[in-house]
Design a protein around this motif. Structure first.
Motif, PDB file in Angstrom:
ATOM      1  N   THR A 197       0.824  -1.206   0.000  1.00 25.15           N
ATOM      2  CA  THR A 197       0.000   0.000   0.000  1.00 25.15           C
ATOM      3  C   THR A 197       0.857   1.254   0.000  1.00 25.15           C
ATOM      4  O   THR A 197       2.075   1.210   0.225  1.00 25.15           O
ATOM      5  N   VAL A 198       0.208   2.398  -0.227  1.00 30.68           N
ATOM      6  CA  VAL A 198       0.905   3.675  -0.159  1.00 30.68           C
ATOM      7  C   VAL A 198       1.485   3.880   1.231  1.00 30.68           C
ATOM      8  O   VAL A 198       2.627   4.319   1.389  1.00 30.68           O
ATOM      9  N   LEU A 199       0.707   3.545   2.264  1.00 31.30           N
ATOM     10  CA  LEU A 199       1.202   3.701   3.627  1.00 31.30           C
ATOM     11  C   LEU A 199       2.412   2.811   3.885  1.00 31.30           C
ATOM     12  O   LEU A 199       3.372   3.224   4.547  1.00 31.30           O
ATOM     13  N   ASP A 200       2.392   1.587   3.342  1.00 34.17           N
ATOM     14  CA  ASP A 200       3.555   0.700   3.467  1.00 34.17           C
ATOM     15  C   ASP A 200       4.789   1.366   2.874  1.00 34.17           C
ATOM     16  O   ASP A 200       5.877   1.383   3.487  1.00 34.17           O
ATOM     17  N   ARG A 201       4.653   1.889   1.661  1.00 33.24           N
ATOM     18  CA  ARG A 201       5.796   2.482   0.979  1.00 33.24           C
ATOM     19  C   ARG A 201       6.292   3.733   1.698  1.00 33.24           C
ATOM     20  O   ARG A 201       7.502   3.999   1.759  1.00 33.24           O
ATOM     21  N   CYS A 202       5.366   4.505   2.268  1.00 31.34           N
ATOM     22  CA  CYS A 202       5.774   5.682   3.039  1.00 31.34           C
ATOM     23  C   CYS A 202       6.608   5.282   4.251  1.00 31.34           C
ATOM     24  O   CYS A 202       7.613   5.925   4.574  1.00 31.34           O
ATOM     25  N   ARG A 203       6.189   4.223   4.922  1.00 29.25           N
ATOM     26  CA  ARG A 203       6.938   3.778   6.100  1.00 29.25           C
ATOM     27  C   ARG A 203       8.313   3.251   5.721  1.00 29.25           C
ATOM     28  O   ARG A 203       9.261   3.356   6.505  1.00 29.25           O
ATOM     29  N   LEU A 204       8.434   2.690   4.531  1.00 29.21           N
ATOM     30  CA  LEU A 204       9.744   2.213   4.082  1.00 29.21           C
ATOM     31  C   LEU A 204      10.659   3.378   3.709  1.00 29.21           C
ATOM     32  O   LEU A 204      11.870   3.296   3.884  1.00 29.21           O
ATOM     33  N   LEU A 205      10.077   4.453   3.198  1.00 29.90           N
ATOM     34  CA  LEU A 205      10.884   5.615   2.826  1.00 29.90           C
ATOM     35  C   LEU A 205      11.193   6.519   4.016  1.00 29.90           C
ATOM     36  O   LEU A 205      12.218   7.217   4.020  1.00 29.90           O
ATOM     37  N   ALA A 206      10.348   6.501   5.028  1.00 29.40           N
ATOM     38  CA  ALA A 206      10.446   7.455   6.134  1.00 29.40           C
ATOM     39  C   ALA A 206      11.831   7.561   6.769  1.00 29.40           C
ATOM     40  O   ALA A 206      12.284   8.671   7.068  1.00 29.40           O
ATOM     41  N   PRO A 207      12.561   6.441   7.004  1.00 26.73           N
ATOM     42  CA  PRO A 207      13.874   6.601   7.634  1.00 26.73           C
ATOM     43  C   PRO A 207      14.846   7.440   6.827  1.00 26.73           C
ATOM     44  O   PRO A 207      15.816   7.965   7.366  1.00 26.73           O
ATOM     45  N   ARG A 208      14.608   7.572   5.523  1.00 27.24           N
ATOM     46  CA  ARG A 208      15.524   8.351   4.694  1.00 27.24           C
ATOM     47  C   ARG A 208      15.174   9.837   4.675  1.00 27.24           C
ATOM     48  O   ARG A 208      15.984  10.662   4.258  1.00 27.24           O
ATOM     49  N   LEU A 209      13.987  10.204   5.101  1.00 21.63           N
ATOM     50  CA  LEU A 209      13.608  11.612   5.086  1.00 21.63           C
ATOM     51  C   LEU A 209      14.408  12.403   6.115  1.00 21.63           C
ATOM     52  O   LEU A 209      14.685  11.919   7.218  1.00 21.63           O
ATOM     53  N   THR A 210      14.752  13.618   5.764  1.00 21.82           N
ATOM     54  CA  THR A 210      15.398  14.507   6.724  1.00 21.82           C
ATOM     55  C   THR A 210      14.327  15.268   7.487  1.00 21.82           C
ATOM     56  O   THR A 210      13.131  15.182   7.178  1.00 21.82           O
ATOM     57  N   GLY A 211      14.743  16.054   8.478  1.00 18.38           N
ATOM     58  CA  GLY A 211      13.790  16.795   9.292  1.00 18.38           C
ATOM     59  C   GLY A 211      13.050  17.877   8.541  1.00 18.38           C
ATOM     60  O   GLY A 211      12.053  18.397   9.026  1.00 18.38           O
ATOM     61  N   ALA A 212      13.527  18.257   7.341  1.00 18.34           N
ATOM     62  CA  ALA A 212      12.869  19.292   6.553  1.00 18.34           C
ATOM     63  C   ALA A 212      12.084  18.700   5.386  1.00 18.34           C
ATOM     64  O   ALA A 212      11.683  19.428   4.488  1.00 18.34           O
ATOM     65  N   GLN A 213      11.877  17.397   5.391  1.00 18.88           N
ATOM     66  CA  GLN A 213      11.141  16.736   4.307  1.00 18.88           C
ATOM     67  C   GLN A 213       9.873  16.095   4.865  1.00 18.88           C
ATOM     68  O   GLN A 213       9.838  15.669   6.026  1.00 18.88           O
ATOM     69  N   PHE A 214       8.853  15.991   4.016  1.00 22.98           N
ATOM     70  CA  PHE A 214       7.541  15.545   4.483  1.00 22.98           C
ATOM     71  C   PHE A 214       6.734  15.057   3.288  1.00 22.98           C
ATOM     72  O   PHE A 214       6.988  15.432   2.135  1.00 22.98           O
ATOM     73  N   PHE A 215       5.749  14.216   3.556  1.00 23.86           N
ATOM     74  CA  PHE A 215       4.870  13.723   2.502  1.00 23.86           C
ATOM     75  C   PHE A 215       3.821  14.785   2.178  1.00 23.86           C
ATOM     76  O   PHE A 215       3.326  15.482   3.072  1.00 23.86           O
ATOM     77  N   CYS A 216       3.480  14.890   0.889  1.00 29.02           N
ATOM     78  CA  CYS A 216       2.542  15.916   0.456  1.00 29.02           C
ATOM     79  C   CYS A 216       1.700  15.391  -0.710  1.00 29.02           C
ATOM     80  O   CYS A 216       1.779  14.225  -1.081  1.00 29.02           O
ATOM     81  N   GLN A 217       0.870  16.243  -1.256  1.00 30.45           N
ATOM     82  CA  GLN A 217       0.047  15.972  -2.436  1.00 30.45           C
ATOM     83  C   GLN A 217      -0.778  14.693  -2.258  1.00 30.45           C
ATOM     84  O   GLN A 217      -1.283  14.434  -1.175  1.00 30.45           O
ATOM     85  N   VAL A 218      -0.926  13.860  -3.305  1.00 29.08           N
ATOM     86  CA  VAL A 218      -1.807  12.695  -3.190  1.00 29.08           C
ATOM     87  C   VAL A 218      -1.306  11.699  -2.149  1.00 29.08           C
ATOM     88  O   VAL A 218      -2.099  10.949  -1.562  1.00 29.08           O
TER      89      VAL A 218
END
Length: 347
Positions: free
Chosen positions: A102-123
């Motif tokens: 799912t989209v939520l699954d993929r977000c959780r897999l990407l989350a550790p790579r995000l920096t403190g100034a990055q965030f999920f947006c749009q769809v």
């Protein structure tokens, strides 16, 4: 709400590095919220479990970590090439059996790579907030924004956006950094058609995540999709509990029928609750119910049949709408409701 400016709307970033700025809105959050973004261990990498995988961090998929954090923690390079691991995104490793559908699954897999100034947006943020969206969004790339001067992600499977003036419109949902609900909805104006925008707005209002003023304030004059967003707000209503309920309501009012009450509670003459009606015309004792079941159990069908009988015993005309009725809605939906209303004195 401050407006937002997207300098790189919708253009994928497929190559290059990842910004390292760890400042931004994370520092403004309370400690209990900030912990949801990433592991706070000295190396940015959780301690290893007895099985050789990182322990679970709050709000993260167990064992998901970045290659950089692993190297800083001294993990042997051979471990990163283990067949027990997969690379869902460049620079990220996860157990091969980690959920990734799912989209939520993929977000959780990407989350550790995000920096403190990055965030999920749009769809992507809209999905995280639970907004009903067109089916194509489930397979769309993940959309990630960044505060300048931090850089947006440049990864396959990710669309980067450089967004400014959003520091007050960011929060956490399911432990993931996202734009706030109203801001997220406004971003959809350049992507979705009118009806999907109305469906998403109806959901936000009914879920009490925003009010109508929040949505109006989120629309930035002159921004892409602003006209479409304002048009959608003219038809947005609190109370619809499914996309089909919203579609049915829009179908009826666009055909010139009265505006129905949404999820109206029917009581008998003694004040006892009888049923909750999807779309109701109390003045005419006509109601419209959307039935989206494909396979109902005998027990469920029996309960529903008793409910339909109870509604009709109160003197109401009940019109059931099924999914196949939308193949010819003018005849199979609008005409039936119009006849019922007319028989009860409408016009």
């Amino acid at each position: 709400m401050a407006g937002f400016r997207d300098e790189e709307w919708g253009e994928p970033r497929l190559e290059g590095g990842l910004g390292e700025d760890r400042g931004g809105f994370q520092d403004k959050l309370p400690d209990e919220d900030r912990r949801g973004f990433r592991d706070e261990s000295p190396h940015g990498f959780p301690d290893e479990s007895p099985h050789g995988f990182p322990d679970e961090s709050p709000h993260e998929v167990p064992g998901v970590f970045t290659v950089r954090a692993a190297r800083e923690a001294g993990l042997a390079p051979a471990r990163l090439r283990s067949r027990a691991l997969m690379a869902p995104f460049r620079g990220v490793r996860a157990p091969r059996n980690a959920p990734a559908t799912t989209v939520l699954d993929r977000c959780r897999l990407l989350a550790p790579r995000l920096t403190g100034a990055q965030f999920f947006c749009q769809v992507t943020a809209a999905t995280i907030w639970g907004m009903p969206l067109p089916g194509w969004t489930a397979a769309a790339p993940l959309h990630v924004g960044a505060h300048p001067p931090a850089r947006e992600p440049r990864l396959p499977g990710v669309v980067g956006h450089r967004l400014s003036r959003l520091s007050d419109d960011l929060t956490l949902r399911h432990g993931l950094p996202v734009t706030a609900p109203a801001t997220t909805w406004a971003m959809l104006g350049s992507t979705l058609a009118i009806d999907p925008l109305i469906i998403a707005a109806d959901h936000l209002l009914t879920a009490r995540l925003v009010d109508l003023d929040d949505l109006r304030d989120a629309v930035t004059p002159g921004a892409r999709g602003a006209v479409r967003l304002r048009e959608a707000l003219d038809s947005t209503r609190e109370g619809s509990e499914s996309p089909r309920e919203t579609q049915t309501r829009l179908l009826l009012i666009r055909a010139g029928l009265p505006q129905p009450a949404l999820n109206w509670s029917l009581h008998d003459d003694q004040g006892r609750f009888v049923a909750r009606l999807d779309l109701a015309y109390p003045a005419y004792r006509v109601c419209v119910e959307y039935d989206g079941r494909h396979h109902a159990s005998i027990d469920q069908f029996t309960r529903d049949a008793d409910r339909w009988a109870a509604i009709e015993e109160e003197g109401w005309i009940l019109i059931r709408v099924l999914s196949h009725h939308f193949t010819d809605p003018a005849r199979l939906v609008v005409r039936r409701v119009q006849r019922a209303l007319t028989s009860r004195g409408w016009r």
